[in-house]
Structure formats: structure tokens, C-alpha cells
Design a protein around this motif. Structure first.
Motif, PDB file in Angstrom:
ATOM      1  N   GLN A   5       0.888  -1.160   0.000  1.00 37.72           N
ATOM      2  CA  GLN A   5       0.000   0.000   0.000  1.00 37.72           C
ATOM      3  C   GLN A   5       0.921   1.204   0.000  1.00 37.72           C
ATOM      4  O   GLN A   5       1.921   1.225   0.706  1.00 37.72           O
ATOM      5  CB  GLN A   5      -0.871   0.037   1.257  1.00 37.72           C
ATOM      6  N   PHE A   6       0.577   2.213  -0.795  1.00 38.71           N
ATOM      7  CA  PHE A   6       1.454   3.380  -0.858  1.00 38.71           C
ATOM      8  C   PHE A   6       0.632   4.632  -1.112  1.00 38.71           C
ATOM      9  O   PHE A   6      -0.547   4.576  -1.463  1.00 38.71           O
ATOM     10  CB  PHE A   6       2.509   3.210  -1.958  1.00 38.71           C
ATOM     11  N   GLN A   7       1.286   5.752  -0.917  1.00 37.52           N
ATOM     12  CA  GLN A   7       0.702   7.031  -1.303  1.00 37.52           C
ATOM     13  C   GLN A   7       1.779   7.835  -2.004  1.00 37.52           C
ATOM     14  O   GLN A   7       2.971   7.562  -1.860  1.00 37.52           O
ATOM     15  CB  GLN A   7       0.140   7.782  -0.099  1.00 37.52           C
ATOM     16  N   ALA A   8       1.345   8.801  -2.787  1.00 39.14           N
ATOM     17  CA  ALA A   8       2.268   9.673  -3.512  1.00 39.14           C
ATOM     18  C   ALA A   8       1.630  11.058  -3.579  1.00 39.14           C
ATOM     19  O   ALA A   8       0.401  11.175  -3.573  1.00 39.14           O
ATOM     20  CB  ALA A   8       2.532   9.130  -4.917  1.00 39.14           C
ATOM     21  N   GLY A  25      11.197   0.481  -7.283  1.00 43.84           N
ATOM     22  CA  GLY A  25      10.037   1.339  -7.437  1.00 43.84           C
ATOM     23  C   GLY A  25       8.746   0.551  -7.298  1.00 43.84           C
ATOM     24  O   GLY A  25       8.740  -0.643  -7.011  1.00 43.84           O
ATOM     25  N   VAL A  26       7.633   1.242  -7.532  1.00 47.71           N
ATOM     26  CA  VAL A  26       6.315   0.641  -7.319  1.00 47.71           C
ATOM     27  C   VAL A  26       5.468   0.794  -8.573  1.00 47.71           C
ATOM     28  O   VAL A  26       5.396   1.878  -9.163  1.00 47.71           O
ATOM     29  CB  VAL A  26       5.613   1.311  -6.112  1.00 47.71           C
ATOM     30  N   ILE A  27       4.835  -0.287  -8.969  1.00 50.10           N
ATOM     31  CA  ILE A  27       3.857  -0.282 -10.058  1.00 50.10           C
ATOM     32  C   ILE A  27       2.502   0.037  -9.436  1.00 50.10           C
ATOM     33  O   ILE A  27       2.081  -0.633  -8.495  1.00 50.10           O
ATOM     34  CB  ILE A  27       3.807  -1.652 -10.765  1.00 50.10           C
ATOM     35  N   PRO A  66       9.281   5.752  -9.246  1.00 46.14           N
ATOM     36  CA  PRO A  66      10.527   5.662  -8.477  1.00 46.14           C
ATOM     37  C   PRO A  66      10.241   5.644  -6.982  1.00 46.14           C
ATOM     38  O   PRO A  66       9.320   6.308  -6.502  1.00 46.14           O
ATOM     39  CB  PRO A  66      11.295   6.922  -8.861  1.00 46.14           C
ATOM     40  N   ARG A  67      11.029   4.879  -6.234  1.00 44.50           N
ATOM     41  CA  ARG A  67      10.826   4.735  -4.790  1.00 44.50           C
ATOM     42  C   ARG A  67      10.821   6.096  -4.093  1.00 44.50           C
ATOM     43  O   ARG A  67      10.088   6.304  -3.134  1.00 44.50           O
ATOM     44  CB  ARG A  67      11.910   3.830  -4.220  1.00 44.50           C
ATOM     45  N   ALA A  68      11.609   7.042  -4.571  1.00 49.45           N
ATOM     46  CA  ALA A  68      11.686   8.359  -3.940  1.00 49.45           C
ATOM     47  C   ALA A  68      10.373   9.138  -4.068  1.00 49.45           C
ATOM     48  O   ALA A  68      10.142  10.085  -3.322  1.00 49.45           O
ATOM     49  CB  ALA A  68      12.825   9.166  -4.554  1.00 49.45           C
TER      50      ALA A  68
END
Length: 128
Positions: A5-8, A25-27, A66-68
Motif C-alpha cells: 500500500q502506498f501514497q504519492a 520502485g512501485v507499479i 521511483p521509490r523516492a
């Protein structure tokens, strides 16, 4: 396959993703299939139907954020309860210099204790 789970900053709310390699990184799975749930619990509850979407996404070679640019969230947010087993393997007991317990040591945590993998752990002022 590592689901996250992620946010950007450019996205609203949490999203489901697929980590591209260890620490990569994340798809964005929700960009690939907008009808997918946005939380891991809802995703897991749908079982094979959602897993088949992930398999298709893997085969498609989607763009990787990208992970950043992303912040990983806790794998499961707001669980109903958290039940833990302490001293559950011999190496841990040796590290703590305590005997291996004869029975499991069960304890619980508040759901508010759940944080993401790189989030700071905030201790209350009265803690040491």
C-alpha cells in the motif's frame, strides 16, 4: 511478488502497488485497473479475482514509480485487532538472553500502533 500500500503526492488516498524488485520502485495497480480496491484488506478479501489482475499487470511491464516518489504505508491499515506472539523463535530468546518459553507468550497491541515500514515510531513523553 510483493504487494504494497502506498501514497504519492500526485495521488489521492492510498493505492495498491507491486514492488519492482527488493527496494525498487512501485507499479501502481490502481492505475492499471481502476476497479481494484484501494486497501489491502479489501484486495485480499476478493481473493483470486484480484490476484489475476496482478498477474496480468506483471506480464504487461507497466511504468514504475521511483521509490523516492512514493511513501510505503503499513501493509494492513486499521486492523480490527492485533494479536502477537512473543519470544516465538529460539534465536530471539538467545538475543534477549532469556529461556525459550514452554508456552506461547501472547500479547496485543492497539491498532494505532501500526505504522509504515519506514515511518518513525513516536514514543510518548513518559516513555523511556
Amino acid at each position: 511478488m510483493r504487494l504494497v500500500q502506498f501514497q504519492a503526492p500526485h495521488l489521492t488516498g492510498p493505492h495498491l502497488g507491486l514492488e519492482s524488485g527488493n527496494g525498487g520502485g512501485v507499479i501502481n495497480l490502481n492505475a492499471f485497473e481502476p476497479t481494484l480496491p484501494r486497501t489491502m484488506v479489501e484486495f485480499l478479501e476478493q481473493g483470486e479475482a484480484t490476484l489475476s489482475v496482478v498477474r496480468r499487470a506483471l506480464a504487461t511491464h507497466l511504468p514504475v514509480l521511483p521509490r523516492a516518489e512514493v511513501t510505503l504505508l503499513a501493509p494492513v491499515t486499521r486492523p480490527d485487532k492485533v494479536v502477537c506472539v512473543g519470544m516465538n523463535y529460539a534465536d530471539h530468546c538467545r538475543e534477549q538472553n532469556v529461556p525459550v518459553p514452554k508456552e506461547p507468550i501472547i500479547f496485543s497491541k492497539f491498532a494505532s500502533a501500526i505504522v509504515g515500514p519506514y515511518d518513525d515510531i513516536i514514543l510518548p513523553p513518559e516513555s523511556q
